[in-house]
Write a protein that holds these residues in place. Structure first.
Motif, mmCIF file in Angstrom:
data_model
loop_
_atom_site.group_PDB
_atom_site.id
_atom_site.type_symbol
_atom_site.label_atom_id
_atom_site.label_comp_id
_atom_site.label_asym_id
_atom_site.label_seq_id
_atom_site.Cartn_x
_atom_site.Cartn_y
_atom_site.Cartn_z
ATOM 1 N N ALA A 125 17.563 14.504 -4.087
ATOM 2 C CA ALA A 125 17.620 13.815 -2.799
ATOM 3 C C ALA A 125 16.445 14.221 -1.911
ATOM 4 O O ALA A 125 15.846 13.384 -1.223
ATOM 5 N N MET A 126 16.097 15.509 -1.958
ATOM 6 C CA MET A 126 14.945 15.974 -1.187
ATOM 7 C C MET A 126 13.658 15.370 -1.733
ATOM 8 O O MET A 126 12.747 15.011 -0.973
ATOM 9 N N ALA A 127 13.570 15.237 -3.051
ATOM 10 C CA ALA A 127 12.375 14.638 -3.656
ATOM 11 C C ALA A 127 12.207 13.200 -3.180
ATOM 12 O O ALA A 127 11.092 12.771 -2.836
ATOM 13 N N ALA A 128 13.299 12.438 -3.159
ATOM 14 C CA ALA A 128 13.223 11.053 -2.699
ATOM 15 C C ALA A 128 12.817 10.991 -1.230
ATOM 16 O O ALA A 128 11.992 10.151 -0.825
ATOM 17 N N PHE A 129 13.383 11.883 -0.420
ATOM 18 C CA PHE A 129 13.035 11.935 1.003
ATOM 19 C C PHE A 129 11.558 12.257 1.189
ATOM 20 O O PHE A 129 10.860 11.617 1.990
ATOM 21 N N ARG B 260 15.446 4.897 -5.134
ATOM 22 C CA ARG B 260 16.891 5.077 -4.957
ATOM 23 C C ARG B 260 17.288 6.375 -5.644
ATOM 24 O O ARG B 260 16.908 6.609 -6.801
ATOM 25 N N VAL B 261 18.054 7.192 -4.947
ATOM 26 C CA VAL B 261 18.455 8.487 -5.475
ATOM 27 C C VAL B 261 19.969 8.561 -5.563
ATOM 28 O O VAL B 261 20.680 7.951 -4.768
ATOM 29 N N GLY B 262 20.476 9.289 -6.571
ATOM 30 C CA GLY B 262 21.912 9.487 -6.705
ATOM 31 C C GLY B 262 22.420 9.031 -8.056
ATOM 32 O O GLY B 262 21.728 9.144 -9.075
#
Length: 390
Positions: free
Chosen positions: A322-326, A337-339
């Motif tokens: 999630a931090m990588a996507a942010f 899209r993350v998750g």
């Protein structure tokens, strides 16, 4: 969108096909008349465009009759039409280990009513051995339901082999084409698909909220309408019409969506889906090649271009996904899209549950320059995360 890079085409395509927005706006501004209701010229003109959209979809999917093209809000609603309109207590179905919750959640609901299902497992790359499906067939098995292309790792399942198994065992074959319609050639008649659920807003490049399904004559004869209501036809009867497409199209249709999809289908006919697919795969190959050189991130699923679509998931080993996507959006404007992507079963099969992945899904509108900006940002992120760990 200045300074932004859109890599979330697995969720919905952007930009939409040229002419889509204009077609929707023109309908709403100059004649948003209902079909099958209004007996006047404007309504008949809209009805003609709806019919032409059906015919384009029948041609795209090699269906024999455009009346078998049904419009719905999308793949999820379409799959519910089959799962809840056909399956009965005691019935058994087989699904793959890559299925989306559009299949699994309605099946889970129906399991409480006595419907049973088995999962044909895939390998760590998402590949499905057709023998896994055949080994799970029971006397009570009624259908095989599979996602044509994984929305997590992009792996494409062997429809031809699965269709042959279904024909040989007299099973209905149901295909979720959310990630492949408008990308890969799907021949319903040749493969033996009885129910093909399609999304209008992904690679078909239309607006959100429109999709549908195509149904075989054999399945239609055994399936009940999951939703009933007014159709503008046979209004003197309390029973639903038994002919297509009215049988499955109750209520006011999403005409702005259909008209937008019609414009998108015209664009796809002009460009050729094989040409757009080739471009997407060139970009996917470039992305995979550069990511393979990086330490600290893993490509989930296949690492080559065989049997896949332009969907790539990465699992960051030295930082939270999630931090990588942010950070990708903050540093480089890259939208991903993350998750778990509404596909926990697929992530369990691929070894990425519960952390999920960062998903990149490309369109023919993306560029090599955008790929480079994204990869360079990933490299910088990994440098900092690796240094922090050390």
């Amino acid at each position: 969108m200045d300074g932004k890079i859109y890599f979330d085409n697995g969720s919905t395509s952007w930009p939409k096909a040229p002419g889509v927005a204009e077609a929707v706006a023109d309908l709403l501004a100059n004649g948003a008349f209902n079909v099958n209701r209004g007996n006047y010229e404007g309504a008949y003109e809209v009805a003609g465009r709806v019919l032409d959209a059906r015919e384009k979809l029948a041609k795209l999917f090699h269906a024999a009759d455009s009346r078998r093209v049904i419009f719905s809000p999308g793949v999820t609603c379409s799959l519910n039409y089959f799962i809840k309109g056909f399956l009965k207590p005691g019935d058994h179905v087989i699904v793959s280990g890559l299925e989306h919750n559009a299949v699994m959640r309605p099946l889970f609901q129906m399991a409480k009513k006595g419907v049973e299902y088995d999962i044909a497992q895939v390998d760590i790359q998402g590949n499905l051995d057709p023998g896994q499906v055949e080994s799970k067939i029971r006397p009570s098995t009624k259908a095989v339901i599979v996602s044509h292309g994984s929305n997590v790792c992009g792996t494409v399942l062997p429809l031809e082999d699965l269709g042959e198994i279904c024909r040989r065992h007299h099973l209905f074959f149901v295909v979720d084409s959310a990630q492949t319609a408008g990308t890969l050639d799907i021949n319903m008649e040749k493969i033996g698909i009885d129910f093909l659920a399609y999304a209008g807003h992904k690679s078909l490049l239309g607006p959100q909220g429109i999709g549908g399904f195509l149904i075989s004559e054999a399945l239609d004869s055994q399936m009940e309408p999951y939703i009933a209501g007014g159709t503008g036809s046979q209004s003197d009867l309390l029973e639903m019409p038994d002919y297509l497409p009215d049988k499955y199209e109750s209520g006011t249709m999403n005409l702005p969506g259909i008209i937008g999809l019609h414009a998108a289908l015209s664009y796809l006919e002009e460009k050729g889906i094989e040409n757009l697919h080739r471009r997407k795969m060139e970009l996917t190959g470039y992305f995979l090649d550069r990511v393979l050189r990086l330490d600290g991130v893993k490509i989930v699923g296949r690492q080559d271009l065989e049997n896949r679509v332009a969907v790539v998931s990465l699992d960051f080993r030295t930082m939270d996904n999630a931090m990588a996507a942010f950070e990708l959006e903050r540093r480089a404007g890259v939208m991903t899209r993350v998750g778990l992507h509404c596909s926990p079963l697929a992530h369990q099969s691929l070894g990425t549950f519960p952390q999920g992945t960062v998903r990149f899904a490309f369109s023919a509108s993306n560029t090599v320059e955008e790929m480079d900006i994204c990869i360079n940002a990933i490299e910088e992120m990994l440098k900092y995360s690796n240094r922090d760990i050390q």
